[in-house]
Design a protein around this motif. Structure first.
Motif, mmCIF file in Angstrom:
data_model
loop_
_atom_site.group_PDB
_atom_site.id
_atom_site.type_symbol
_atom_site.label_atom_id
_atom_site.label_comp_id
_atom_site.label_asym_id
_atom_site.label_seq_id
_atom_site.Cartn_x
_atom_site.Cartn_y
_atom_site.Cartn_z
ATOM 1 N N GLY A 175 32.338 -2.724 25.703
ATOM 2 C CA GLY A 175 31.423 -3.898 25.323
ATOM 3 C C GLY A 175 32.213 -5.222 25.273
ATOM 4 N N MET B 249 31.729 -8.772 27.532
ATOM 5 C CA MET B 249 31.505 -9.849 26.364
ATOM 6 C C MET B 249 32.563 -10.795 27.047
ATOM 7 S SD MET B 249 31.471 -10.330 22.706
ATOM 8 C CE MET B 249 33.202 -10.104 22.156
ATOM 9 N N ALA C 246 25.434 -4.534 18.318
ATOM 10 C CA ALA C 246 26.169 -4.934 19.299
ATOM 11 C C ALA C 246 27.122 -3.569 19.677
ATOM 12 C CB ALA C 246 27.414 -6.021 18.768
ATOM 13 N N ASN D 223 25.607 -5.610 25.237
ATOM 14 C CA ASN D 223 26.412 -6.464 25.817
ATOM 15 C C ASN D 223 26.096 -6.475 27.368
ATOM 16 O OD1 ASN D 223 28.630 -7.506 24.217
ATOM 17 N ND2 ASN D 223 28.766 -5.638 23.404
ATOM 18 N N THR E 4 31.942 -12.454 16.068
ATOM 19 C CA THR E 4 31.422 -12.843 17.742
ATOM 20 C C THR E 4 30.400 -13.807 17.568
ATOM 21 O OG1 THR E 4 30.034 -10.910 17.342
ATOM 22 C CG2 THR E 4 32.202 -10.512 18.839
ATOM 23 N N TRP F 18 27.998 -16.136 23.670
ATOM 24 C CA TRP F 18 28.032 -15.418 25.012
ATOM 25 C C TRP F 18 27.001 -14.996 25.807
ATOM 26 C CZ3 TRP F 18 33.200 -13.988 24.509
ATOM 27 C CH2 TRP F 18 33.972 -14.072 23.557
#
Length: 597
Positions: free
Chosen positions: A329, A333, A533, A538, A557, A566
């Motif tokens: 992930g 990201m 997550a 992602n 994050t 993101w």
């Protein structure tokens, strides 16, 4: 128990280490194993074992080896122990000393083999079982560690070292109730021992009971105000409760009083993510280099034949290799910066990209014209190594950089994240294919679900809602739920069907763990993806799919924001703490009902 373990421990150690090697560095609670194979008590035990040896020449060699261990000269200890074994390979204490020496030298796989030999030969197995248990725990083998600690306690009932260590192993096996049962009588009999309160606090954190954990860490620090692990763990409890400023203060106090290089490295890594959670993004990325500290458990080593790129160095015209890092992930990201990197390299520069092999088709399509190969991650002697074995000509590369190191240059603030629709491109033909396939699913908006991570140890599990709390979401009328959850999820799907009367439709002809390019296309064919997550969420976010993300109050994050920089299209549902996921599930259910109208 130990007599029939044989060489299976060492084989399992290597297999477990290799499996974990690609998972990346993760933050950890610090409830360390008590005891040390080279402590004064351990030296005294080794001396007692040596005195039982009949051959006097062997005794002299063993005495030299034990003195070397005592002086920290582990290479000489190894040399003298090997001499003793050359005289008689069935000298159990020589295997024990050799195991200690090699453990201290970082040769963990060989050390385990030596401990096993000592277990077979020494009449009293308890001390060796304790040493081997700590090593197994360090190598993330809590199941074997627990068995060894139980054996240790058979010889030493009530021993606090054994009790603490067994509780840590049980906690990491998701057997929190058993861990509490082990700790409770020990704490009642020894309420003045801070390490026991500390371990109990980590067990409560693993259960998601941050407030209770905070109480136990408070008691730990009342008894030992300069106990670094206690400060570090109380920072975790505060994060679980959304108190990021309090967590920062505790983390800094832990750094100031860390009592080992491993603890210090772990606390510095945690400090970087707390800064990011506070929105101090530039400072956080500066501190995030702690993830590469060789003293950090799980930190990768990069044996690369070219120099590393330095933050601030002009990229124009460079031939740069970017190596993806951390878990799957994170690789997705952190790729958020790649379009900017390509632009910075310019027409005279070139980008080589090294990613997890399952991501290669997706990244090749997303960044045409660049060289994309697979990295290889292995564990060796307790260390993790990642390299780029399929790069054919290193003379065509000027420098390399681990992917997250680009963030300081290109994403120094949360506002520096561009509002791109996506930065990865799913296959258009596969998106169309999945839209056709989804017509066979039950009627209604097609909503993909993700409810856990593949690697759910006790510490990580608290970051995910128990599946039964998804009930109000799953009972939203008019929605067609589609399974995107990789790994073993038959139990949850059966629970939804049999207990809730809800069918979670599993798409045919796809391996949700291996076929990542197709998973990305499937997510983009859905009307919405909801989940925590993990790797798939992602992928969905990076490909521009409609995404609802469930996060904790202090998730780093989010970079101190109420959204997910993101993936600008992602909507965040933020739990105030990990103690109770019910309110956030109610919010998701209400929003989903409105979405489905």
């Amino acid at each position: 128990m130990t007599r029939n373990l044989g060489s299976g421990i060492s084989a399992a150690a290597l297999a477990a280490a290799d499996e974990a090697a690609g998972q990346g560095v993760h933050l950890g609670l610090r409830a360390a194993q008590l005891g040390d194979s080279a402590s004064s008590d351990s030296i005294a035990r080794l001396n007692r074992e040596a005195r039982a040896v009949r051959d006097q020449q062997s005794v002299k060699l063993l005495n030299k080896a034990i003195v070397a261990v005592q002086n920290g000269d582990y290479a000489n200890a190894e040399k003298q122990a090997l001499k003793a074994l050359k005289k008689d390979e069935r000298t159990g204490v020589a295997w024990h000393v050799l195991a200690v020496a090699r453990e201290k030298l970082g040769d963990f796989a060989s050390s385990m083999q030596c401990y096993e030999a000592a277990l077979q030969l020494l009449p009293s197995e308890g001390a060796v079982a304790g040493d081997l248990g700590r090593l197994a725990f360090r190598l993330e083998m809590p199941d074997i560690a627990a068995k060894l600690f139980m054996h240790y306690l058979k010889e030493r009932p009530g021993d606090l070292e054994g009790v603490n260590n067994l509780a840590c192993a049980l906690r990491d096996l998701n057997q929190e109730s058993a861990a509490i049962d082990v700790l409770k009588p020990a704490i009642q009999a020894n309420p003045e021992v801070p390490a026991l309160w500390n371990t109990l606090g980590t067990v409560m954190c693993s259960l998601g009971e941050g407030r209770t954990a905070l109480t136990f860490f408070d008691e730990t620090l009342r008894l030992a105000p300069n106990f670094g692990k206690g400060h570090h763990n109380r920072a975790f409890a505060r994060l679980d409760l959304g108190d990021v400023e309090g967590a920062l203060a505790d983390c800094e106090a832990g750094i100031a009083s860390a009592d080992s290089v491993e603890d210090l490295a772990t606390m510095r890594f945690a400090h970087s993510t707390i800064l990011l959670a506070l929105g101090r993004v530039a400072d956080g990325w500066d501190a995030y280099k702690a993830r590469l500290d060789p003293d950090l458990p799980g930190a990768p080593h990069y044996p690369m034949p070219v120099r590393a790129w330095e933050t601030g160095e002009d990229l124009a015209g460079k031939r740069l290799l970017v190596l993806a890092e951390q878990g799957l992930g994170d690789e997705v990201m952190f790729a958020n910066t790649l379009p900017d990197v390509i632009e910075a390299l310019g027409p005279d520069g070139a980008l080589s990209l090294v990613v997890e092999r399952r991501l290669i088709p997706l990244f090749e399509r997303s960044f045409p014209g660049i060289d994309v190969t697979a990295h290889r991650t292995v564990a060796y002697e307790g260390r993790t190594y990642r390299n780029a074995p399929f790069v054919e000509d290193w003379s065509k590369i000027d420098c390399w950089v681990p992917m997250a190191s680009l963030l300081r240059a290109f994403r120094p603030t949360a506002e520096a994240f561009p509002p791109r629709e996506r930065f990865l491109t799913p296959g258009p033909g596969r998106v169309a294919h999945w839209k056709r396939v989804l017509q066979d699913a039950p009627p209604g908006p097609k909503v993909g679900l993700l409810w856990k991570s593949l690697r759910l140890n006790a510490e990580r599990a608290r970051q995910f809602s128990p599946f039964e709390l998804w009930e109000p979401v799953l009972k939203t009328p008019g929605v067609s739920f589609v399974n995107l959850q990789y790994g073993d999820c038959d139990e949850e799907i059966a629970y939804a069907r049999e207990q809730l009367g809800v069918e979670i439709w599993t798409p045919p002809g796809i391996d949700l763990k291996q076929d990542l390019d197709d998973v990305a296309a499937l997510a983009c064919a859905l009307d919405l993806t909801i989940g925590f997550a993990n790797a798939t969420i992602n992928l969905a976010g990076a490909c521009g799919a409609a995404t609802w993300l469930l996060t904790g109050a202090a998730a780093w994050t989010r970079l101190g924001t109420d959204h997910y920089p993101w993936y600008p299209q992602a909507r965040c549902f933020i739990a105030p703490n990990y103690d109770d996921w019910r309110p956030i599930m109610a919010d998701v259910a209400q929003a989903l009902g409105e979405f489905a109208k």
